[in-house]
Design an enzyme around this catalytic site. Structure first.
Site, mmCIF file in Angstrom:
data_model
loop_
_atom_site.group_PDB
_atom_site.id
_atom_site.type_symbol
_atom_site.label_atom_id
_atom_site.label_comp_id
_atom_site.label_asym_id
_atom_site.label_seq_id
_atom_site.Cartn_x
_atom_site.Cartn_y
_atom_site.Cartn_z
ATOM 1 C CE LYS A 42 -1.168 66.770 9.003
ATOM 2 N NZ LYS A 42 -0.716 67.909 9.769
ATOM 3 N NE ARG A 117 4.650 68.316 7.159
ATOM 4 C CZ ARG A 117 4.039 67.405 7.903
ATOM 5 N NH1 ARG A 117 3.655 66.268 7.378
ATOM 6 N NH2 ARG A 117 3.821 67.644 9.170
ATOM 7 N NE ARG A 154 1.641 65.210 18.356
ATOM 8 C CZ ARG A 154 1.599 65.517 17.066
ATOM 9 N NH1 ARG A 154 0.474 65.395 16.391
ATOM 10 N NH2 ARG A 154 2.670 65.973 16.466
ATOM 11 N NE ARG A 187 5.761 63.626 16.538
ATOM 12 C CZ ARG A 187 5.004 64.055 15.538
ATOM 13 N NH1 ARG A 187 3.815 63.493 15.306
ATOM 14 N NH2 ARG A 187 5.407 65.030 14.765
ATOM 15 N NE ARG A 198 6.264 69.635 14.218
ATOM 16 C CZ ARG A 198 5.634 68.961 15.188
ATOM 17 N NH1 ARG A 198 6.130 68.947 16.406
ATOM 18 N NH2 ARG A 198 4.537 68.312 14.931
#
Ligand code: ADP
Ligand code: ZN
Length: 248
Positions: A42, A117, A154, A187, A198
């Site tokens: 996204k 969300r 990431r 992160r 998550r």
């Protein structure tokens, strides 16, 4: 006068891409909602899409990260949820988001990344937007097992928020953002443990938003397993088709 207008409109054909022209021709606000599980792409797609459509990109995740970096009260509160892989409470997100939109005064439209969300957030958004709006919800769908790999590799730019991936889309220079030369970091919520949480939060709380938009007939699915370019092209094509439909 006619001649000048003609020249200007011909120049316009060269300078704005066709989809931007279609957006400019709309008198309604255009709200593009990019949905999908964590790691579906996204963020990456929103940044590109924002340039392609010339519409601002709003990521609630980025807004929280800005607040966490600056250690604002909102940031400190959000961090207690985010680091555990939980959602930040609806009211907190909604207030932050609408405050941001109001301050920026977006009039043509925007791309939402990471919002709504929950079904309750989707309902609140509908109330705020009213009927005079074109909503397009695009879901980047992809299986869970591919996501863990993407997320744990990431890296994100501290300054502009652009995501990279150690394996799938490494930056040209190690740990430096290609776009703005900012430093890249991992992160705190991009570890395997938090990611598993998550994903379960996604399936329980966010996936129901898909049915919500299906019911409203504004829902479109894009296969996010494909290459970045292919995913991007499908997103743009979907939006283009919606905007090209004759007005009811
Ligand atoms: P992802 O990479 O998982 O798509 P984001 O950068 O969009 O993550 O968001 C990171 C975290 O910020 C989420 O896991 C969640 O805790 C919080 N967050 C972001 N947007 C929302 C939202 N709309 N509602 C609740 N929490 C949110
Ligand atoms: Zn950057």
């Amino acid at each position: 006068m006619k001649f000048i207008l003609m020249v200007l409109s011909i120049m316009g054909l060269f300078f704005t891409n066709p989809i931007q022209g279609k957006i400019q021709d709309q008198d309604k606000l255009l709200v593009i909602i990019l949905m999908g599980p964590p790691g579906c792409g996204k963020g990456t797609q929103s940044v590109e899409l924002s340039k392609e459509l010339n519409l601002p990109h709003i990521s609630t995740g980025d807004l929280f990260r800005e607040n966490m970096q600056k250690q604002t009260e909102l940031g400190k509160l959000a961090k207690t949820f985010i680091d555990k892989g939980n959602l930040v409470p609806d009211q907190v997100v909604v207030d932050m988001l609408f405050d941001h939109i109001k301050k920026q005064g977006y009039t043509k439209g925007y791309i939402l990344d990471g919002f709504p969300r929950t079904v309750s957030q989707a309902e609140t958004l509908d109330k705020r937007l009213g009927n005079d709006v074109i909503k397009i919800a695009i879901n980047l769908s992809i299986a869970d097992d591919l996501l863990i790999e993407r997320i744990t590799g990431r890296l994100m730019c501290k300054d502009c928020g652009t995501p990279f991936n150690k394996t799938f889309s490494p930056p040209a220079k190690a740990n430096i953002c290609d776009k703005c030369q900012g430093a890249l970091y991992q992160r705190d919520d991009d570890t395997k443990e938090v990611m598993v949480k998550r994903l379960s939060v996604y399936h329980n709380q966010t996936a129901p938003v898909i049915d919500f938009y299906k019911n409203e007939k504004v829902y479109y699915d894009v296969d996010a397993k494909k290459s970045k370019k292919e995913v991007f092209d499908s997103i743009v094509k979907t939006i283009d088709e919606v905007l090209s439909k004759p007005k009811a």
